[in-house]
Design an enzyme around this catalytic site. Structure first.
Site, PDB file in Angstrom:
ATOM      1  N   GLU A 215      43.495-116.934  29.247  1.00 23.05           N
ATOM      2  CA  GLU A 215      42.590-116.232  28.644  1.00 23.05           C
ATOM      3  C   GLU A 215      41.778-115.543  29.606  1.00 23.05           C
ATOM      4  O   GLU A 215      40.278-115.504  29.270  1.00 23.05           O
ATOM      5  CB  GLU A 215      41.856-116.931  27.706  1.00 23.05           C
ATOM      6  CG  GLU A 215      42.830-117.614  26.533  1.00 23.05           C
ATOM      7  CD  GLU A 215      42.301-118.430  25.591  1.00 23.05           C
ATOM      8  OE1 GLU A 215      41.062-118.780  25.820  1.00 23.05           O
ATOM      9  OE2 GLU A 215      42.669-118.808  24.500  1.00 23.05           O
ATOM     10  N   GLU A 340      49.540-120.509  22.321  1.00 24.73           N
ATOM     11  CA  GLU A 340      48.310-121.327  21.534  1.00 24.73           C
ATOM     12  C   GLU A 340      48.619-120.971  20.156  1.00 24.73           C
ATOM     13  O   GLU A 340      48.193-119.759  19.788  1.00 24.73           O
ATOM     14  CB  GLU A 340      46.985-121.419  22.167  1.00 24.73           C
ATOM     15  CG  GLU A 340      46.984-121.810  23.606  1.00 24.73           C
ATOM     16  CD  GLU A 340      45.595-121.825  24.103  1.00 24.73           C
ATOM     17  OE1 GLU A 340      44.719-122.045  23.088  1.00 24.73           O
ATOM     18  OE2 GLU A 340      45.265-121.659  25.264  1.00 24.73           O
TER      19      GLU A 340
END
Length: 566
Positions: A215, A340
């Protein structure tokens, strides 16, 4: 792992504030008193595989992956608790290991998540008594480093899972990634490989799939970058790693979520720059019932339709990847690693985070940060399980592009498995839809023709109440139908026709193996340590005739699986 929540829409507020006001109730009705009972005796929906049905793709084993991050009690008190009655010689909880095997997990992403962006992998190798304690900036905790890559490798060998290893691109980068690659995969005879041997692991770990950061677009991420900065960094790291070992499969960071202002353009920028040495781009999306505090009916209906968001997410990232391929005159497709996904009530974490920031702003603080505190320990409802079953259907229906996925996370932290310190471990409601797919979805995936009533949602407009996927292993002659009723109010009866499956020599060849239904009249019912089987799948009343046709009634807010064989 983002500290924010995901919903595919053009939001003007900061993502971790999106849930600030619940949706209005429908005529004063709340989801807690919506009827989920009743009989729809006349079929009003259908699922069919035509004789000319084309498979989506082969079902990739990595689609049934999970995620272990050094966060809360996922590692310490989850997979590792040396003083637990079931702990083995390595400190691994055998009761948790047994449930991991039952869950059917194939591949585990490790060690982060946000945690990895300030992590020194060398801290977790060698004798435990020599390992340093560090501050984890992601979750404001003290990391003891009792678990590291050596230990996780040993755990994965016992669990029977592949490792997807993430490297630190926040505070480190190229040199650390190459050293770690040599340590875990190198043949004896070089410095880092010999250090692994000295630490008790003689053979190379053969870790093939690597996440290059986590991220990196997120302002909450240590060392976060612009698209151009990360594109240059990942290009260099991926190039060097493949010089060292050309057979690696490398995953670039995609957007942290669809709410990010650069969603789509981030993927195109990164993949265009580093296309040659990349194999995957990551996707992250979490969902929750935004009206859960007031049990608002409209919010529940939106939540049940969360797979609409995931479908659009997949299309957007796939399009960006294809544009990058075309810009490079390439021939390979960049696959998606949805590493995720799941249900996460991130509004609860955001409240804790805001409180911590407010307290931290009151001058300097010198108190020790906690070790493995209770963080993100969501207790899942029957409705949460139905939504996760729906998301799994979506992943299977798009497995031509989604070739890997990690349900986040594995134990204690937003997890299908819960474990008490010195106490029992048990299955959350979300355990069951994942396990059914992981253990029985084999061969080719098919998106059947579906005729369904529609339901109205505030987030996605009118959408089909019914969704489904079929998998069929022609060689083993075993198949699986997964279906979901996303209607919060009304049961629907389906006619199911599987007679078009390929390889059938004619009529009279299919038979039912097992059919089950996950549904509760109270969609907010949960499993707990005191009542670990309050919500479990029940036998589904269904009879399949020899042609592969049958009829099934799905109550409101329900998921079914039908296993069959030839």
């Amino acid at each position: 792992m983002t500290t924010h929540n995901s919903q595919y829409s053009a939001e003007t507020t900061h993502p971790d504030k999106q849930e600030s006001s619940p949706a209005p109730t429908a005529a004063g009705t709340t989801a807690s008193n919506v009827s989920t009972t009743g009989n729809a005796t006349t079929p009003d929906a259908s699922i069919a595989l035509n004789a000319d049905a084309t498979p989506v793709a082969d079902v990739p084993p990595r689609l049934f992956g999970s995620f272990v991050e050094h966060l809360g009690r996922c590692v310490y008190g989850g997979i590792y608790e040396p003083r637990h009655p079931t702990a083995d010689e390595n400190g691994f909880r055998q009761d948790v290991l047994d449930l991991v095997k039952e869950l059917g997990v194939t591949c585990v992403r490790y060690p982060g998540g946000n945690f990895v962006s300030n992590y020194n992998w060398e801290d977790g190798i060698g004798p435990r008594e020599n390992r340093p304690m560090r501050r984890d900036l992601a979750w404001h905790c003290t990391e003891t480093n009792e678990m590291g890559i050596d230990d996780f490798y040993r755990w994965s060998q016992k669990a029977g899972t592949e490792i997807m290893l993430a490297v630190n691109m926040g505070t480190r980068g190229l040199k650390a990634a190459l050293d770690e690659l040599e340590y875990v995969n190198g043949a004896p005879g070089t410095a880092w490989a010999d250090q692994r041997v000295a630490n008790g692991i003689e053979e190379p770990m053969d870790i093939k799939m690597w996440c290059i950061g986590n991220e990196m677009d997120g302002p909450w991420q240590v060392g976060h970058m612009s698209p151009e900065e990360y594109a240059g960094a990942v290009d260099k790291v991926a190039h060097a790693m493949k010089l060292a070992e050309s057979g690696l499969e490398l995953v670039a960071c995609g957007s942290s979520g669809a709410y990010m202002p650069t969603f789509g353009t981030w993927e195109k920028t990164v993949l265009t720059k580093a296309y040659e040495n990349l194999d995957f781009v990551s996707c992250h999306a979490y969902y929750f019932d935004r009206g859960h505090k007031t049990r608002t009916a409209a919010s529940m209906q939106d939540f049940l339709a969360s797979s609409e968001d995931m479908t659009k997410f997949i299309a957007t990232v796939s399009d960006a990847a294809d544009q990058a391929r075309e810009a490079n005159n390439g021939t390979k497709d960049i696959a998606l690693s949805f590493d995720e996904w799941g249900v996460w009530y991130s509004d609860k974490w955001n409240e804790q985070e805001d409180q911590w920031k407010a307290e931290a702003a009151q001058g300097l603080h010198h108190e020790p940060w906690p070790k493995s505190p209770h963080l993100l320990e969501d207790i899942y409802t029957a409705a949460d399980a139905v939504v996760e079953g729906s998301l799994m259907i979506t992943l299977l229906k798009h497995c031509d592009r989604v070739r890997s996925a990690s349900r986040a996370q594995l134990v204690n932290v937003i997890a299908p498995i819960m474990a008490e310190e010195h106490g029992p471990a048990w299955r959350q409601t979300t355990f069951y839809p994942f396990a059914e797919a992981a253990l029985h979805a084999r061969g080719q995936a098919y998106a059947p023709a579906i005729s369904s009533p529609t339901i109205h949602t505030e987030a996605y407009g009118d959408v089909p109440a019914i969704d489904a996927v079929v998998t069929w292993d022609e060689q083993a002659r075993t198949g699986l139908l997964l279906a979901v009723n996303r209607d919060a109010n009304t049961p629907h009866t389906l006619t199911i026709d599987l007679s078009g499956l390929p390889g059938l020599p004619g009529l009279g060849t299919l038979a039912l193996s097992k059919a089950q239904l996950l549904h509760e009249d109270d969609p907010y019912r949960t499993n707990t340590a005191e009542a670990p089987e309050a919500v479990t799948p029940q036998p589904l009343d269904i009879a399949m005739n020899a042609t592969g046709t049958c009829t099934a009634t799905l109550p409101a807010i329900s998921w079914i699986s039908v296993e069959f064989h030839g």
